[in-house]
Design an enzyme around this catalytic site. Structure first.
Site: not given
Length: 347
Positions: A46, A69, A133, A135-136, A138, A283
């Protein structure tokens, strides 16, 4: 180049480079996690992906703002994790030298952390603001499932361009065991495309479109894996009311938006599980535009347009419903009946 064409290109290149980093983390033996105050898992990927993407955006558009994020607090406190993430970022940059002119480099660990912290915009209704984001999904990433690197540009509160890399999504949905990894991209008014992650950086994507369904009994649902993200029970009741008999497809991240946009599924439901929960703009931003440019409609569960102008969250919306134009109204009717709410008055 057409309006926002350069932004689209930079977004594609940024998520592409970040996906090299995330994929290398997953396939290494290092999948270290830390825990944020809200108890959600955060991987070292991330942090690395956020640095790489923000670096790319600011190299091309130095005056733009970013809503990201993550922040670099953990890395500033923990030298071992900082050096681990810096090694990943450095490797990702070095592995894509052909992208340097367009999206730059990251010089050292200090610049990496400063870039991560540049994702501190509060969003809003004015100016050029990118929603990121890194890593949308995770949890999907950690389990080897679906996840996405997501980036979208908002101009005065409206989503106008973006790209999304889905490293584990099949290139050809008819052969799920075949090549994996795709990049979706879109510009408002100019359609949406997809191409393999393995394609050259300057390769053109193929146009995508949602299935033009009119009979919902032929439709299929896409929903979140995590029950905490969306009410599976209510969604099953809605499917039954609409005559949908196919088993729902559950996957993490905005890969759901990409999947229905290219015709893998037809309806995406994310129903509110809490009266107080506010969806985060990162998101949904690029996914929303992808579906709309592929011929779909995206609203909240009450039929209201998603409003990205209110800050870091969609605080004036509850839930998400995405479907083809021809059936979206029917889906909203069933959703509101299940939720026990009244339709939104016509403007």
């Amino acid at each position: 180049m057409t309006s926002y064409a350069r932004e689209r290109k930079i977004a594609e290149l940024a998520v592409r480079r970040a996906s090299l980093l995330t994929d290398s983390v997953y396939h290494s033996r290092v999948k270290g996690t830390v825990t944020k105050e809200d108890k959600s898992p955060v991987t070292i990927a991330d942090f690395g992906a956020q640095s790489v993407v923000i670096g790319a955006v600011l190299h091309a558009f130095p005056n733009d703002a970013v809503v990201g994020e993550e922040d670099a607090d953990v890395l500033r406190r923990d030298a071992a994790t900082r050096e681990l993430v810096w090694g990943l970022v450095n490797d990702a940059v070095k592995s894509s030298p052909e992208l340097e002119d367009d999206i730059g480099t990251v010089a050292d660990a200090e610049e990496m952390m400063n870039l991560i912290d540049r994702g501190n915009s509060e969003g809003g209704a004015k100016g050029r603001i990118w929603a990121l984001d890194p890593i949308d999904g995770t949890k999907g990433f950690l389990r080897g499932g679906q996840y996405a690197v997501c980036l979208a540009l908002m101009q005065d509160g409206e989503v106008v361009a973006g790209a999304m890399a889905c490293p584990n999504l099949p290139v050809d949905p008819s052969t799920p065991s075949g090549e994996r990894g795709v990049v979706f991209s879109t510009v408002k008014g100019a359609g949406a495309t997809v191409k393999p992650l393995s394609a050259s950086a300057d390769a053109e994507g193929s146009p995508i479109a949602m299935n033009a369904i009119t009979d919902l009994s032929d439709a299929s649902f896409c929903e979140s894996v995590e029950a905490g993200h969306s009410s599976h029970g209510q969604q099953a009741a809605i499917a039954k009311a609409l005559g949908i008999t196919k088993e729902s497809v559950r996957m993490d991240s905005q890969a759901k938006y990409g999947s229905i946009a290219r015709g893998d599924g037809d309806v995406y439901l994310r129903l509110p599980t809490s009266a107080t929960y506010q969806e985060k703009i990162w998101d949904h931003a690029v996914g929303k535009l992808l579906v709309e440019e592929a011929g779909g409609v995206v609203t909240d569960a009450h039929g209201k347009p998603l409003d990205f102008s209110k800050g870091r969250t969609l605080k004036d919306n509850k839930g998400v419903v995405a479907a083809a134009k021809g059936v979206h109204g029917k889906v909203i009717e069933a959703v509101m009946k299940e939720l026990g709410v009244s339709p939104v008055p016509s403007l």
